[in-house]
Every structure is written in C-alpha cells, then in structure tokens.
Write a protein that holds these residues in place. Sequence first.
Motif, PDB file in Angstrom:
ATOM      1  N   THR A   1       0.832  -1.210   0.000  1.00 50.07           N
ATOM      2  CA  THR A   1       0.000   0.000   0.000  1.00 50.07           C
ATOM      3  C   THR A   1       0.860   1.251   0.000  1.00 50.07           C
ATOM      4  O   THR A   1       0.504   2.256  -0.619  1.00 50.07           O
ATOM      5  N   GLY A   2       1.998   1.214   0.695  1.00 49.50           N
ATOM      6  CA  GLY A   2       2.911   2.362   0.656  1.00 49.50           C
ATOM      7  C   GLY A   2       3.479   2.587  -0.732  1.00 49.50           C
ATOM      8  O   GLY A   2       3.588   3.731  -1.202  1.00 49.50           O
ATOM      9  N   GLU A   3       3.849   1.513  -1.391  1.00 47.07           N
ATOM     10  CA  GLU A   3       4.352   1.590  -2.769  1.00 47.07           C
ATOM     11  C   GLU A   3       3.293   2.191  -3.687  1.00 47.07           C
ATOM     12  O   GLU A   3       3.575   3.090  -4.496  1.00 47.07           O
ATOM     13  N   ARG A   4       2.075   1.693  -3.556  1.00 48.08           N
ATOM     14  CA  ARG A   4       0.981   2.152  -4.416  1.00 48.08           C
ATOM     15  C   ARG A   4       0.680   3.638  -4.183  1.00 48.08           C
ATOM     16  O   ARG A   4       0.430   4.392  -5.127  1.00 48.08           O
ATOM     17  N   ALA A   5       0.691   4.048  -2.903  1.00 49.87           N
ATOM     18  CA  ALA A   5       0.419   5.454  -2.588  1.00 49.87           C
ATOM     19  C   ALA A   5       1.469   6.368  -3.206  1.00 49.87           C
ATOM     20  O   ALA A   5       1.151   7.423  -3.772  1.00 49.87           O
ATOM     21  N   ALA A   6       2.741   5.969  -3.100  1.00 58.87           N
ATOM     22  CA  ALA A   6       3.807   6.789  -3.668  1.00 58.87           C
ATOM     23  C   ALA A   6       3.670   6.910  -5.179  1.00 58.87           C
ATOM     24  O   ALA A   6       3.847   7.997  -5.755  1.00 58.87           O
ATOM     25  N   ARG A   7       3.353   5.823  -5.820  1.00 53.55           N
ATOM     26  CA  ARG A   7       3.244   5.863  -7.286  1.00 53.55           C
ATOM     27  C   ARG A   7       2.009   6.645  -7.730  1.00 53.55           C
ATOM     28  O   ARG A   7       1.998   7.234  -8.826  1.00 53.55           O
ATOM     29  N   HIS A   8       0.975   6.649  -6.905  1.00 53.98           N
ATOM     30  CA  HIS A   8      -0.197   7.474  -7.213  1.00 53.98           C
ATOM     31  C   HIS A   8       0.193   8.950  -7.271  1.00 53.98           C
ATOM     32  O   HIS A   8      -0.175   9.666  -8.213  1.00 53.98           O
ATOM     33  N   LEU A   9       0.941   9.418  -6.273  1.00 54.77           N
ATOM     34  CA  LEU A   9       1.387  10.815  -6.280  1.00 54.77           C
ATOM     35  C   LEU A   9       2.421  11.067  -7.376  1.00 54.77           C
ATOM     36  O   LEU A   9       2.415  12.119  -8.017  1.00 54.77           O
ATOM     37  N   ALA A  10       3.293  10.100  -7.575  1.00 55.30           N
ATOM     38  CA  ALA A  10       4.358  10.280  -8.571  1.00 55.30           C
ATOM     39  C   ALA A  10       3.792  10.429  -9.979  1.00 55.30           C
ATOM     40  O   ALA A  10       4.418  11.069 -10.836  1.00 55.30           O
ATOM     41  N   ALA A  11       2.609   9.882 -10.228  1.00 57.01           N
ATOM     42  CA  ALA A  11       1.998  10.029 -11.550  1.00 57.01           C
ATOM     43  C   ALA A  11       1.758  11.497 -11.879  1.00 57.01           C
ATOM     44  O   ALA A  11       1.745  11.896 -13.049  1.00 57.01           O
ATOM     45  N   ARG A  12       1.599  12.328 -10.839  1.00 55.87           N
ATOM     46  CA  ARG A  12       1.422  13.761 -11.059  1.00 55.87           C
ATOM     47  C   ARG A  12       2.725  14.519 -10.982  1.00 55.87           C
ATOM     48  O   ARG A  12       2.963  15.446 -11.771  1.00 55.87           O
ATOM     49  N   TYR A  13       3.601  14.110 -10.043  1.00 51.88           N
ATOM     50  CA  TYR A  13       4.753  14.959  -9.713  1.00 51.88           C
ATOM     51  C   TYR A  13       6.098  14.466 -10.244  1.00 51.88           C
ATOM     52  O   TYR A  13       7.068  15.188 -10.175  1.00 51.88           O
ATOM     53  N   ALA A  14       6.155  13.225 -10.725  1.00 53.97           N
ATOM     54  CA  ALA A  14       7.457  12.708 -11.168  1.00 53.97           C
ATOM     55  C   ALA A  14       7.994  13.526 -12.337  1.00 53.97           C
ATOM     56  O   ALA A  14       7.233  13.943 -13.225  1.00 53.97           O
ATOM     57  N   PRO A  15       9.297  13.740 -12.376  1.00 52.61           N
ATOM     58  CA  PRO A  15       9.893  14.499 -13.491  1.00 52.61           C
ATOM     59  C   PRO A  15       9.645  13.781 -14.819  1.00 52.61           C
ATOM     60  O   PRO A  15       9.700  12.559 -14.913  1.00 52.61           O
ATOM     61  N   ARG A  16       9.310  14.559 -15.829  1.00 52.90           N
ATOM     62  CA  ARG A  16       9.089  13.990 -17.170  1.00 52.90           C
ATOM     63  C   ARG A  16      10.408  14.016 -17.944  1.00 52.90           C
ATOM     64  O   ARG A  16      11.141  14.982 -17.901  1.00 52.90           O
ATOM     65  N   SER A  17      10.697  12.930 -18.660  1.00 50.00           N
ATOM     66  CA  SER A  17      11.940  12.892 -19.445  1.00 50.00           C
ATOM     67  C   SER A  17      11.727  13.573 -20.779  1.00 50.00           C
ATOM     68  O   SER A  17      10.611  13.733 -21.248  1.00 50.00           O
TER      69      SER A  17
END
Length: 451
Positions: A435-451
């Motif tokens: 669940t921690g992994e999933r939560a982080a990836r949920h936020l990262a879908a918005r905030y992760a740097p785009r290549s």
Amino acid sequence: MRIAVIGGGVSGLMAAYRLRTILGDGADIVVIERRQRLGGILHTGELAKHPVDLGAEAFVGRRPEMPALLRELGLEQQLVFPAGRTPLVWSGGVAHPMPQGTLMGIPSTAESMRGLVDDETVAMIADEPRRPLAWYPDADMDVYSLVASRFGAQVAERSVDPLLGGVYAGSSRSIGVRAALPTLAAALDAGATSLTHAVAAALPPPSDTPVFGGIRDGYRVLLQALSERSGARSLTATAATRLARSTRGWVVDPIGAVDAVVLATPAPVAARLLRTVAPAAAAAAAGIEVSSSVVVALSLPRNTALPDNSGILVATGEPLRAKAFTLSSRKWPHLAARETALVRASFAKFGDDAPLSWTDDELIAAASEDLATVTGIPIDPLEAVVQRWPGGLAQYAPGHLDRVAEIESATAEFDDLAIAGAYLHGVGVPACVATGERAARHLAARYAPRS
C-alpha cells in the motif's frame, strides 16, 4: 515541492522511501508520527541484550514484496526463515498437533481434524459434501457462521480461531470470509458444491518456498533503512489534527501548507482526518473497527525443556489468559543459537481490552503461569518485557471489501492525496509495504519528473 506523510508505520515509511527514489532530492518529505518513535506496530525492543520484535515477528515469505524490498535496500543477508517446526493447539486441556492441509484452519478432509474435535464433528465434516450448500455470489458473512454451519462449532473454535487470533487479534466471529479468505470466497463464487470442495480448490499448490520469513536483527533494521534512505524529516510525538484543502494543495495541522499528502494512519485516524474533505471515505473508514493486543517476551534458561514446536495456539473457551505462545527459540534457527531461550506470549482479542489494563507484573505472571500449564514444565523467566498495542489491528469484518472500495473511490478524485495502511488490503507487513508503494506511485503520476 512538499509532501506530508501522515503516519510513520511501515506503510508510511515505504511511501516516503519510494517517493524519494522517484522524485529525487528536490522533494521535501515530512513524516508525521503521533507516537514517540517511527514504526507503528512494528517495534524491536531488547531482551537479554539481544533484539526482540515486540509486534509482528514474521511475514508471509511467499509474497514478493519483502524479499524484493530487502534486496533493494541491500539487506538481503538479513532475510531468515523458520526451522520448519509446526505449532500445537491447546484445546480441552491437551496440546494437539495443528491440523495439516487446512486453509486458515478450515479442513479439506475430516481425518485431519481427528483428535482435535469429537467423533460427531468428524462425521459432520465427512458428510458435508452431501449436504446442499447455499452460497450467494457477492454476499459475505463472518467466518464462524460459514464454518460452524458446515463443519461444526468445534472446528471454528479449536482450529480456525487460534489462527485468526494470531493474524487479526480477532476471531472467526469478527472476521469476514471475503476479506480474510479471498481464494475460498472465489471458489464458492465459482460454484463449489460444498465447503469441502471449496477449501480443496482454494488451498495453495505445494511449494518448497518457506511460508514465512523474518529479519535476523528485527524489524528495526528495515525501519531504519527506509527512514534513512527516504531522507524525510520525521516529526515524532506529533499528531496531525486537521487535513484541509487549500488553493494549491493541502493544509496539515500542525505543519501547514503542503503540495500533497499520503495518509498512512489507522482507520479511525483516517476517518477523523477525512471527515470534511471526503465524507463518504470517512464514513466507510469509521466502520472499520480495531482490536488491541499485548505481547510479553520471556527470556528463559537455555536448557528449558520447551516442546519441539514453533508455538502453541490456544482454542476459544480455554481457561487461560494468553491466546498464543511463539516458541521463538524453536521456531527460528538464528534465535536458537542465543544463550537464553525466547518465548513470546500474546494476549487480548477483539472485544477484550482487559489485558491492556493489567500491570506489567500481572502480565508477566500470567504469561509464565499459562506457559507452564501448556508445556507442563516450571517456568521461571530470567527477564521479561511487555508491549501493549491499543487499537493495533483492523478487523476485516463482513463487508470490509465494500468499505475499502468506498474509501478508495471517494479519494480517487484527488491526484495529490493517497492512502495507505493495514486496514486496506491486508494486515501483514508485505501488504502494508504494497500500500505504501501504491500510494507513492499514485502521487508520482502527477509529480514525477518527465523525461
């Protein structure tokens, strides 16, 4: 960018760590934990100058999350496995071998129960495939109602309850079939004509992979690695008192404005914090009850003649105060090498908070006396340590999956809010890590740097 992780248990720490690996050093991650320490209900104390886990002490080794995470953190050498001994069940004042070939204690054959239950119950189990089964797909019920109606109350109380008590600090009466036994529910939904056939279909295939795993030096090794590698600022002894929407994200009292939030708290805390921002999710979370428990770890002389078993589980209705004993020095090879023997006693189930109010001396005396009863040998601890867990474990009651679906649906509209924790998709450590992994990836879908 500033992210608040509310809850410093393993779910929250995993979310913080994964956010760091995805977002890099530019993110300001703050972990807010109401307890004095990080880790939630994972806690490694000390007994006889050695580390001892006073919360969970094992995880399901056949799930991939923990071995993969330990490898990622460079901790693969910490992974240990049990010695392969089996537990006993204390029932009717006698220690019985734990029946084999069961699904959380629910048998697939009548003979596996012989000796633990009376002959009338054995005959009831054997006859069960010939009796009509009424099961309605998508319905749910407590485990006791299903098992007792098909196999008899003795099976529920002597075989199922001891195992559910260890996993959930609950009983077959407080736990739902769908949440606790999804493969069984799936077999029944698929048209199994009896509970016997459903259990046989739901049993995992034979495997040489150990069922359980552990961490050699205790969960503190994992918790410390996640905390350090996350690079998060940790605010312990600090309760999040309010979660509110702002024009650019969220306001979390007492730390102020943040861009995003991971809510990794127990269900009652999540319900309180979500009340104004996601009322439907808050109502669903409020419907998830919690159970308390107590762990008493005993250090005994190394030559104490403990049974050659992994533990002793106590059936419902026995005149003992403890609900289970883990014979840790028998269960784990790395603990057998220590100069003293280690036993963990567990107290309290759902609806019984009384042991939390006992003094340490009363709990240690109860653990020692009950252990002497079930082993038949004198017990004189060299040292002991007590750990109370008020409201520590969510009860996966009938309808639990619907409550979780409502929580996830009602919070899905927020791409800057994610939820995690043991009340969602399993109380075990691997499920919490997931669940921690999933939560982080949920936020990262918005905030992760785009290549």
